[in-house]
Design a protein around this motif. Structure first.
Motif, PDB file in Angstrom:
ATOM      1  N   ILE A  15      35.690  -0.713  41.549  1.00 40.57           N
ATOM      2  CA  ILE A  15      36.797  -1.241  42.338  1.00 40.57           C
ATOM      3  C   ILE A  15      37.699  -0.080  42.728  1.00 40.57           C
ATOM      4  O   ILE A  15      38.337   0.547  41.882  1.00 40.57           O
ATOM      5  N   ALA A  16      37.741   0.236  44.012  1.00 37.67           N
ATOM      6  CA  ALA A  16      38.560   1.338  44.525  1.00 37.67           C
ATOM      7  C   ALA A  16      39.271   0.874  45.793  1.00 37.67           C
ATOM      8  O   ALA A  16      39.205   1.527  46.834  1.00 37.67           O
ATOM      9  N   GLY A  52      35.829  -0.514  48.583  1.00 36.34           N
ATOM     10  CA  GLY A  52      36.901   0.320  49.117  1.00 36.34           C
ATOM     11  C   GLY A  52      36.367   1.663  49.563  1.00 36.34           C
ATOM     12  O   GLY A  52      35.591   2.296  48.834  1.00 36.34           O
ATOM     13  N   SER A  53      36.799   2.114  50.744  1.00 30.32           N
ATOM     14  CA  SER A  53      36.256   3.365  51.284  1.00 30.32           C
ATOM     15  C   SER A  53      37.334   4.406  51.541  1.00 30.32           C
ATOM     16  O   SER A  53      37.212   5.233  52.440  1.00 30.32           O
ATOM     17  N   GLY A  54      38.391   4.371  50.719  1.00 27.39           N
ATOM     18  CA  GLY A  54      39.362   5.457  50.756  1.00 27.39           C
ATOM     19  C   GLY A  54      38.800   6.673  50.048  1.00 27.39           C
ATOM     20  O   GLY A  54      37.607   6.739  49.721  1.00 27.39           O
ATOM     21  N   ALA A  69      39.147   2.448  39.667  1.00 28.40           N
ATOM     22  CA  ALA A  69      39.605   3.826  39.867  1.00 28.40           C
ATOM     23  C   ALA A  69      40.521   3.912  41.068  1.00 28.40           C
ATOM     24  O   ALA A  69      40.583   3.014  41.913  1.00 28.40           O
ATOM     25  N   GLY A  70      41.247   5.021  41.154  1.00 26.56           N
ATOM     26  CA  GLY A  70      42.130   5.273  42.278  1.00 26.56           C
ATOM     27  C   GLY A  70      43.442   4.531  42.153  1.00 26.56           C
ATOM     28  O   GLY A  70      43.841   4.093  41.072  1.00 26.56           O
ATOM     29  N   ALA A  75      43.312  10.880  43.932  1.00 25.84           N
ATOM     30  CA  ALA A  75      42.347   9.864  44.356  1.00 25.84           C
ATOM     31  C   ALA A  75      40.923  10.403  44.295  1.00 25.84           C
ATOM     32  O   ALA A  75      40.007   9.736  43.790  1.00 25.84           O
ATOM     33  N   ILE A  76      40.711  11.601  44.810  1.00 24.87           N
ATOM     34  CA  ILE A  76      39.367  12.190  44.781  1.00 24.87           C
ATOM     35  C   ILE A  76      38.955  12.498  43.348  1.00 24.87           C
ATOM     36  O   ILE A  76      37.804  12.273  42.952  1.00 24.87           O
TER      37      ILE A  76
END
Length: 496
Positions: free
Chosen positions: A235-236, A151-153, A448-449, A461-462
């Motif tokens: 896992i994001a 995931g690339s958010g 996370a996230g 999120a960050i």
């Protein structure tokens, strides 16, 4: 404290927006270019450098707000950028996209308009790029350990950057064709131009982070096999399982989820499409859902040339002042706020039936009706009371050629097989289960996230990305880490 009387002598002044008639003709950011820097030093002077700065507590990142306010007021932009980046990997994102809970927690906000913290943050970040204060920071040495981030958010990118800078070899896997997650295809260009995202991605590439696009882990790559190739996995994937609206007529053509609609408009801006196949041009649009995603749909539909746009919010219209009993300072209050999209809808009168700007408050959808071809033509609604019970005699219908459902998200999507193939446990509400160290029940796999926390703000999120990076680094290094962990997995925003 640069000016002890700044909060008394200087009124709040926000970054001005471009005229409505001008900005709805393009997809550029809504703010007047270059208009922020001339006002921001005096705005930073309003910060009181409180002995107990609640803006720290209101922001999960723990941003050092009074410190960089003071530095901006003195126009020491390099030092301000250093203090800002000490707690936030992507301040140009949060400065544009975050609803600023820090401002709700500003001590000045007890009885005056808060310091323009979000604007100051954005000014520092933009100035840092202009002046070269944000160079790549590759690690001095590599640890030899490898991490896969799915995931690339904002969570995945923050985790990847922190772990790369710690010396680990990190690969980010993204199912879309470009990096960025919802920041790429969910956030409209007029809220954040994608050049800001591209700049950070190039910085991360220069630091050593690897990116793998158009790869759906669980479908294109077996999740268990990928886990075996890396020393750790994060896992994001976000909370992408959208909520449905189970009412009669939902099956009609022309009713779509917001995240089916918004990515197409973003792809037009990226140059992938000449026009969106779901364009609102010339159509009567009704948006079901009163949150930020609904507002993004509103601004997008206005720019596409909709015949009318109405947004339904099931909650009653909030007040303009904080209710000190129900939502006391420093909690984030539910207030009537006029986003750029709502300002545009109000000035252009896109929704003649609306209570205010484009919104109908305390409105609940009963059913949809369509034409002989099975296409939606009307949305039938009723007013509801505080308990969401229908108010007799308030039913009415709105013309609707295009209906967009912006009802939020319930958790990660299980359709790709990632969760099941890894054997991850889920919480009752559908999010990935994890322990106090962000670890799932599968050795070496962390979550996370939004995928684990549930739908939240970009600052959370960050913060999750930074915190899970510390947990992974501790796992890989045998129990120690120098990476900061601003939050724990069970921390939540301040509430009464």
């Amino acid at each position: 404290m640069a000016d002890p009387k700044g909060f008394l002598t200087t009124p709040r002044q926000d970054w001005p927006r471009r005229p409505v008639e001008e900005r709805v003709r393009d997809w550029n950011e809504v703010y007047v270019p270059g208009a922020l820097l001339p006002i921001i030093s005096k705005q930073a002077d309003r910060c009181m450098d409180c002995g107990v700065p609640f803006c720290h507590e209101a922001c999960p990142l723990g941003n050092l707000i009074p410190e960089w306010n003071d530095l901006v007021s003195r126009e020491d932009w390099r030092a301000a950028a250093e203090r800002l980046h000490a707690t936030n990997n992507f301040p140009e994102f949060t400065g544009r996209l975050c609803p600023a809970p820090c401002e709700a927690g500003c001590v000045l906000a007890i009885n005056q308009p808060a310091v323009t913290i979000k604007n100051v943050e954005c000014a520092i970040a933009d100035r840092a790029w202009e002046e070269g204060f944000a160079p790549p920071a590759p690690p001095e040495r590599l640890t030899g350990r490898t991490v896969a981030v799915i995931g690339s958010g904002p969570t995945g990118l923050a985790a990847a950057q922190q772990l790369t800078r710690a010396g680990h070899t990190v690969a980010v896997y993204e199912r879309d064709d470009r990096i960025g997650g919802l920041m790429r295809y969910g956030i409209p260009e007029f809220k954040m131009e994608k050049r800001h995202l591209e700049r950070r991605i190039e910085q991360m590439r220069a630091e050593g982070t690897k990116f793998r696009t158009s790869v759906t882990v669980g479908r294109d790559v077996d999740a268990a096999e990928l886990r075996a190739r890396y020393d750790a996995m994060v896992i994001a994937t976000g909370a992408t399982a959208w909520r449905e609206l189970p009412v009669p007529g939902r099956e009609l053509a022309g009713i779509h989820q917001a995240m089916e609609y918004l990515p197409l408009a973003n792809r037009v801006c990226e140059g992938d499409l000449e026009s969106s196949p779901l364009s609102a041009a010339g159509r009567h649009v009704v948006i079901v859902g009163g949150g930020d995603t609904g507002a993004d749909c509103l601004g997008t539909a206005v720019r596409e040339g909709a015949a009318s746009v109405t947004q339904l919010d099931i909650y009653a219209r909030p007040g303009t002042e904080r209710d000190d009993d129900a939502e006391p300072w420093p909690t984030y209050p539910k207030l009537y706020r006029l986003s750029a999209a709502h300002e545009e809808a109000r000035d252009l009168r896109t929704a003649p039936a609306a209570d205010a700007d484009a919104r109908l408050f305390a409105a609940s959808t009963l059913r949809f009706t369509g034409d002989a071809d099975g296409h939606v033509r009307s949305l039938h609604l009723v007013e509801v009371d505080a308990g969401r019970r229908p108010v007799p005699g308030t039913g009415r219908a709105l013309p609707a050629d295009l209906v967009l459902l912006a009802l939020g998200f319930s958790g990660p999507d299980r359709g790709d097989g990632l969760i099941d193939r890894l054997g991850l446990a889920l919480e009752p509400r559908g999010t990935i289960a994890r322990d106090a160290g962000f670890a799932t029940g599968v050795p070496g796999v962390f979550a996370a996230g939004d995928a684990a926390r549930g739908q939240s703000l970009i600052v959370w999120a960050i913060a999750e990305g930074r915190a899970v990076a510390a947990a992974v680094d501790r796992h890989l290094s045998g129990g120690t880490t120098r990476l900061p962990a601003p939050i724990g997995p069970y921390d939540r925003p301040m509430t009464v």
